[in-house]
Design an enzyme around this catalytic site. Sequence first.
Site, PDB file in Angstrom:
ATOM      1  N   HIS A   1       4.696  -0.496  -6.309  1.00  0.00           N
ATOM      2  CA  HIS A   1       3.246  -0.406  -6.096  1.00  0.00           C
ATOM      3  C   HIS A   1       2.811  -1.536  -5.173  1.00  0.00           C
ATOM      4  O   HIS A   1       3.371  -2.628  -5.224  1.00  0.00           O
ATOM      5  CB  HIS A   1       2.516  -0.563  -7.445  1.00  0.00           C
ATOM      6  CG  HIS A   1       1.055  -0.858  -7.285  1.00  0.00           C
ATOM      7  ND1 HIS A   1       0.127   0.134  -7.060  1.00  0.00           N
ATOM      8  CD2 HIS A   1       0.359  -2.033  -7.255  1.00  0.00           C
ATOM      9  CE1 HIS A   1      -1.081  -0.418  -6.919  1.00  0.00           C
ATOM     10  NE2 HIS A   1      -0.958  -1.729  -7.038  1.00  0.00           N
TER      11      HIS A   1
ATOM     12  N   GLU B   1      -6.471  -6.436  -9.115  1.00  0.00           N
ATOM     13  CA  GLU B   1      -5.208  -6.151  -9.803  1.00  0.00           C
ATOM     14  C   GLU B   1      -4.502  -7.442 -10.224  1.00  0.00           C
ATOM     15  O   GLU B   1      -3.917  -7.511 -11.310  1.00  0.00           O
ATOM     16  CB  GLU B   1      -4.315  -5.300  -8.901  1.00  0.00           C
ATOM     17  CG  GLU B   1      -4.889  -3.888  -8.708  1.00  0.00           C
ATOM     18  CD  GLU B   1      -4.157  -3.074  -7.649  1.00  0.00           C
ATOM     19  OE1 GLU B   1      -3.165  -3.580  -7.067  1.00  0.00           O
ATOM     20  OE2 GLU B   1      -4.567  -1.929  -7.395  1.00  0.00           O
TER      21      GLU B   1
ATOM     22  N   LYS C   1       8.206  -0.828 -10.158  1.00  0.00           N
ATOM     23  CA  LYS C   1       7.936   0.073 -11.269  1.00  0.00           C
ATOM     24  C   LYS C   1       9.208   0.239 -12.132  1.00  0.00           C
ATOM     25  O   LYS C   1      10.303  -0.174 -11.715  1.00  0.00           O
ATOM     26  CB  LYS C   1       7.441   1.409 -10.706  1.00  0.00           C
ATOM     27  CG  LYS C   1       6.075   1.281 -10.000  1.00  0.00           C
ATOM     28  CD  LYS C   1       5.640   2.616  -9.409  1.00  0.00           C
ATOM     29  CE  LYS C   1       4.271   2.526  -8.779  1.00  0.00           C
ATOM     30  NZ  LYS C   1       3.838   3.831  -8.201  1.00  0.00           N
TER      31      LYS C   1
ATOM     32  N   TYR D   1      -4.707   2.189 -13.233  1.00  0.00           N
ATOM     33  CA  TYR D   1      -4.795   3.472 -12.535  1.00  0.00           C
ATOM     34  C   TYR D   1      -6.073   4.237 -12.883  1.00  0.00           C
ATOM     35  O   TYR D   1      -6.136   5.457 -12.728  1.00  0.00           O
ATOM     36  CB  TYR D   1      -3.557   4.321 -12.846  1.00  0.00           C
ATOM     37  CG  TYR D   1      -2.318   3.864 -12.090  1.00  0.00           C
ATOM     38  CD1 TYR D   1      -2.285   3.863 -10.693  1.00  0.00           C
ATOM     39  CD2 TYR D   1      -1.183   3.444 -12.767  1.00  0.00           C
ATOM     40  CE1 TYR D   1      -1.153   3.442  -9.993  1.00  0.00           C
ATOM     41  CE2 TYR D   1      -0.043   3.024 -12.070  1.00  0.00           C
ATOM     42  CZ  TYR D   1      -0.039   3.032 -10.675  1.00  0.00           C
ATOM     43  OH  TYR D   1       1.074   2.624  -9.982  1.00  0.00           O
TER      44      TYR D   1
HETATM   45  P1  IDP Z   1      -0.087   4.588  -3.814  1.00  0.00           P
HETATM   46  O1  IDP Z   1       0.752   4.076  -4.969  1.00  0.00           O
HETATM   47  O2  IDP Z   1       0.761   4.873  -2.596  1.00  0.00           O
HETATM   48  O3  IDP Z   1      -1.282   3.702  -3.510  1.00  0.00           O
HETATM   49  P2  IDP Z   1      -1.891   6.503  -5.124  1.00  0.00           P
HETATM   50  O4  IDP Z   1      -2.430   7.747  -4.510  1.00  0.00           O
HETATM   51  O5  IDP Z   1      -2.819   5.380  -5.445  1.00  0.00           O
HETATM   52  O6  IDP Z   1      -0.664   6.028  -4.221  1.00  0.00           O
HETATM   53  O7  IDP Z   1      -1.174   6.968  -6.472  1.00  0.00           O
HETATM   54  C1  IDP Z   1      -0.753   6.009  -7.419  1.00  0.00           C
HETATM   55  C2  IDP Z   1       0.587   6.431  -7.985  1.00  0.00           C
HETATM   56  O8  IDP Z   1       0.438   7.675  -8.654  1.00  0.00           O
HETATM   57  C3  IDP Z   1       1.668   6.702  -6.937  1.00  0.00           C
HETATM   58  O9  IDP Z   1       2.290   5.534  -6.473  1.00  0.00           O
HETATM   59  C4  IDP Z   1       2.622   7.571  -7.742  1.00  0.00           C
HETATM   60  O10 IDP Z   1       3.408   6.785  -8.643  1.00  0.00           O
HETATM   61  C5  IDP Z   1       1.651   8.407  -8.555  1.00  0.00           C
HETATM   62  N1  IDP Z   1       1.362   9.685  -7.908  1.00  0.00           N
HETATM   63  C6  IDP Z   1       0.564   9.920  -6.829  1.00  0.00           C
HETATM   64  N2  IDP Z   1       0.544  11.218  -6.505  1.00  0.00           N
HETATM   65  C7  IDP Z   1       1.346  11.828  -7.420  1.00  0.00           C
HETATM   66  C8  IDP Z   1       1.736  13.206  -7.628  1.00  0.00           C
HETATM   67  O11 IDP Z   1       1.333  14.123  -6.897  1.00  0.00           O
HETATM   68  N3  IDP Z   1       2.587  13.445  -8.677  1.00  0.00           N
HETATM   69  C9  IDP Z   1       3.047  12.461  -9.486  1.00  0.00           C
HETATM   70  N4  IDP Z   1       2.701  11.158  -9.327  1.00  0.00           N
HETATM   71  C10 IDP Z   1       1.868  10.857  -8.309  1.00  0.00           C
END
Ligand code: IDP
Length: 154
Positions: free
Chosen positions: A120, A131, A14, A54
Site C-alpha cells: 500500500h 494514515e 500487506k 479503508y
Molecule cells: P490503491 O491501493 O492502488 O490506492 P485503491 O483503489 O485505493 O487502490 O484500493 C485499495 C485496495 O483495495 C487495493 O490496493 C486492493 O488491495 C483492493 N482492491 C481494489 N480494487 C479491488 C478489486 O476490484 N478487487 C479486490 N480488491 C481490490
Amino acid sequence: MIQGESERSYVMVKPDGVQRGLVGEIISRFERKGFQLIGLKLFKTPKELAEEHYGELKEKPFYGKLVAYIISGPVVCIALEGPGIVASARKLIGATNPLNAEPGTIRGDLGIDVGRNVVHGSDSPENGLRELGLWFDDDELIQWDQHMTPWLKE
Ligand code: IDP
C-alpha cells in the site's frame, strides 16, 4: 536542486508480501531510491483499524474481503519522508491491479492479483499524514540526520 516540499507517506507491506518473504525487497526499493525511513514496525492489524484505513471504500463490493485480507496476518508499517514522496512512492508501487502495473514497479514485478497486491502507498500528502496518524504513535516516528543527503540533494 530537488523540487518540492518534503512530504510523508504511509507505505505498508500487506500480509501477502510478508508471507511471501518480500519485506526486505520492498523496503530496499524505497531505501535505494533515496527516501528517508522515519518509522518501521511489524504489526498485527486490529479489524477496526483496517476498517478505518479503508473507510473510503466501504461501499465497494470487495470491502469485506479487503478488510479480512489486511487482518489475515502481520503487515509491515513503513513511514517515509522526502520531497514528492507520495507521488514517487505510488509510481514505484505501480497500478492497483498488478496485471496492469508496469514491469519495474513493485506490483508489476511481484504480483498477479488485485486482491493480493503486496503493498500500500498513500494517495495524497493529506492521506499520508492521516494514515501515519492511524498506524503510528508520535513517538514511533524518528527524526534523524540522513548523512547521505549531500549525495542525494544539490
Ligand atoms: P490503491 O491501493 O492502488 O490506492 P485503491 O483503489 O485505493 O487502490 O484500493 C485499495 C485496495 O483495495 C487495493 O490496493 C486492493 O488491495 C483492493 N482492491 C481494489 N480494487 C479491488 C478489486 O476490484 N478487487 C479486490 N480488491 C481490490
